[in-house]
Design a protein around this motif. Sequence first.
Motif, mmCIF file in Angstrom:
data_model
loop_
_atom_site.group_PDB
_atom_site.id
_atom_site.type_symbol
_atom_site.label_atom_id
_atom_site.label_comp_id
_atom_site.label_asym_id
_atom_site.label_seq_id
_atom_site.Cartn_x
_atom_site.Cartn_y
_atom_site.Cartn_z
ATOM 1 N N THR A 118 -15.359 27.687 -13.559
ATOM 2 C CA THR A 118 -14.175 26.774 -13.163
ATOM 3 C C THR A 118 -13.327 26.371 -14.005
ATOM 4 O OG1 THR A 118 -15.574 26.306 -11.278
ATOM 5 C CG2 THR A 118 -13.517 24.745 -11.424
ATOM 6 N N GLU A 119 -13.883 25.525 -15.092
ATOM 7 C CA GLU A 119 -13.099 25.086 -16.232
ATOM 8 C C GLU A 119 -12.216 25.925 -16.786
ATOM 9 O OE1 GLU A 119 -12.503 21.775 -17.519
ATOM 10 O OE2 GLU A 119 -13.467 21.072 -15.571
ATOM 11 N N GLU A 138 -24.278 23.871 -16.357
ATOM 12 C CA GLU A 138 -23.725 24.156 -15.164
ATOM 13 C C GLU A 138 -22.694 25.263 -15.259
ATOM 14 O OE1 GLU A 138 -22.492 20.078 -13.562
ATOM 15 O OE2 GLU A 138 -22.991 19.916 -15.584
ATOM 16 N N TRP A 139 -23.227 26.713 -15.074
ATOM 17 C CA TRP A 139 -22.335 27.781 -15.456
ATOM 18 C C TRP A 139 -21.487 28.203 -14.332
ATOM 19 C CZ3 TRP A 139 -23.358 27.401 -20.177
ATOM 20 C CH2 TRP A 139 -24.536 27.368 -20.507
ATOM 21 N N ASN A 143 -10.534 35.856 -20.329
ATOM 22 C CA ASN A 143 -11.437 36.012 -19.290
ATOM 23 C C ASN A 143 -12.743 34.916 -19.281
ATOM 24 O OD1 ASN A 143 -13.553 37.201 -17.527
ATOM 25 N ND2 ASN A 143 -13.384 39.060 -18.283
ATOM 26 N N PRO A 144 -12.848 34.128 -17.985
ATOM 27 C CA PRO A 144 -13.680 33.126 -18.009
ATOM 28 C C PRO A 144 -14.948 33.501 -17.892
ATOM 29 C CG PRO A 144 -11.783 32.960 -16.271
ATOM 30 C CD PRO A 144 -11.629 34.091 -16.834
ATOM 31 N N SER A 145 -15.108 34.740 -17.380
ATOM 32 C CA SER A 145 -16.672 35.301 -17.356
ATOM 33 C C SER A 145 -17.237 35.661 -18.509
ATOM 34 C CB SER A 145 -16.684 36.782 -16.170
ATOM 35 O OG SER A 145 -16.057 36.226 -14.992
ATOM 36 N N GLU A 163 -15.160 17.144 -24.768
ATOM 37 C CA GLU A 163 -16.655 16.395 -24.327
ATOM 38 C C GLU A 163 -17.222 16.987 -23.083
ATOM 39 O OE1 GLU A 163 -18.569 14.553 -26.367
ATOM 40 O OE2 GLU A 163 -20.001 14.555 -24.907
ATOM 41 N N ARG A 164 -16.267 17.185 -22.106
ATOM 42 C CA ARG A 164 -16.395 17.713 -20.696
ATOM 43 C C ARG A 164 -16.848 18.939 -20.884
ATOM 44 N NH1 ARG A 164 -15.796 17.205 -15.726
ATOM 45 N NH2 ARG A 164 -15.261 19.088 -14.491
ATOM 46 N N LEU A 165 -16.364 19.948 -21.588
ATOM 47 C CA LEU A 165 -17.186 21.318 -21.745
ATOM 48 C C LEU A 165 -18.370 21.195 -22.376
ATOM 49 C CD1 LEU A 165 -13.873 23.329 -22.853
ATOM 50 C CD2 LEU A 165 -14.969 23.390 -20.799
#
Lengths: 289, 289
Positions: free
Chosen positions: B274-275, B268-269, A231-233, B258-260
């Motif tokens: 999105t990721e 940037e929640w 779950n992304p959230s 590194e992006r995460l």
Amino acid sequence: MEFKSKGFNKIGIVGLGLIGGSLGLDLQKLGFQVFGLVHRETTLKRAKERQLAQVVDTDPQILSDCSLIILASPLPEIIAPSKELLNCINPNSVVTDVGSVKAPVIKVWEKLHSKFVGSHPMAGTSASGVEAGQSELFKNCPWVATPTKGTDQEALEVVHHLAVSLGSKWVIADAKAHDKAVALISHMPVIVSAALLNMTKEIGLQGHDLELARILSSSGYKDTTRVGGGNPSLGVNMACNNTESILEAINSYQLSLERLKSIIKTKEWEELQTELTQAKVIRSEFFKS
Amino acid sequence: MEFKSKGFNKIGIVGLGLIGGSLGLDLQKLGFQVFGLVHRETTLKRAKERQLAQVVDTDPQILSDCSLIILASPLPEIIAPSKELLNCINPNSVVTDVGSVKAPVIKVWEKLHSKFVGSHPMAGTSASGVEAGQSELFKNCPWVATPTKGTDQEALEVVHHLAVSLGSKWVIADAKAHDKAVALISHMPVIVSAALLNMTKEIGLQGHDLELARILSSSGYKDTTRVGGGNPSLGVNMACNNTESILEAINSYQLSLERLKSIIKTKEWEELQTELTQAKVIRSEFFKS
């Protein structure tokens, strides 16, 4: 029930999702009178139908008579409680929370309420919401309390009895140590695993090559990516509430990965054997039965 | 059995470990005469007792009459075959291997033998050695063949029939694409997961804090660390035979991680949502049933 005999028979629960709803079901069975506070009318209807509490309401006033109040709403709400809620909490009530990160919760609540005890029952399934609550969720799970120097000892004892009544294993820890441990064993797996999934975009794997990878993938890839594909959230919540510990952990992880990379690059196979043996030993110490 | 009717009734297997032994058991059941070449006398004794082949010997001469020879020894041995072995292979025999990395094998064997076909049955358990072979190991598993422009088409057909006879799903792939795919879905999970285990050393987790992490660890940590805590020698073998593809994959993985990290650092929640949603989608595409 020791704390019931001391007059702790009315328990309020803020939020009737997975944790709150499960608490409601178990505590009623143990003979307590449970008061569940919810936000929405639709949740209220389902919570009543599922009998998650004897009294379910959207009005925080129902908490005013409770000697123990458990904050089981999402972490952002625990950290920023409404004035209406605070006004309804009796100064003599013991208040605890079930949030998965402790330092930020304690920072807020120790100032608000003298009988506050931070805690974190380590129980959970992937389910959430008013349909998720289930009986005996806490049985045999660790229930971590994170008292500070300022914590009221009687309040701590009440939460202790609560945890034990539900069949949990009582653990006392420092809040920051808790948050670091949780970053390592619960939050890092999500990050590490999501990065593994997303690297297929990074390397531009598509078409036939992506299809080939799919055909060849087996249990190793499946297990290692399980929590990153969840779950992304929940992932966002965890990152946003435990940011500092997670960033520290990512730094350490990057060093650990860079070390393996450099060993492979220089083809020091004996050294790689040593590193992988160390990994095997660490894991077996974690999961010795 | 189409290829049996064409005179392919004698099959040689070099090495009677998990893959070779399992091949021996299945091929005998299918009516082939199986000749197993082993290194050591002790292995020879156990291979005979377990009836992994009708003929088991330490002398490569037993292969001279085989129309199909399957190289099932460890990868380093497949890549550096002994002169004695090569001298015993009839130029008309079809030769294939079962190594988990293909480009280095093809590079060596295409020069040595005109009827060579690289292949990789994707079957396996954690077991190894002469006790590991078992019946029906290949059933429903992908069997990847990696022919090149120079591959003899009849030899390819023989290996195709072999794979299908054993119940495997036949897959044709480019050798380098295969090695990259295997690095992603089979080797990277080991690296990523071992780094997660070893970071407990990197952050200096010990004493009470390590014990706390152990108490709190649950299925997420357990699953994500499973392959990293596996057999160290298998990990070294894989790194040493697929070094280039693994190093490329680690580079991509580091970018992905590194992006995460940078998203979490800058809070940037929405971007993190999105990721993580992308990760969830990628995984569900991998494991759609």
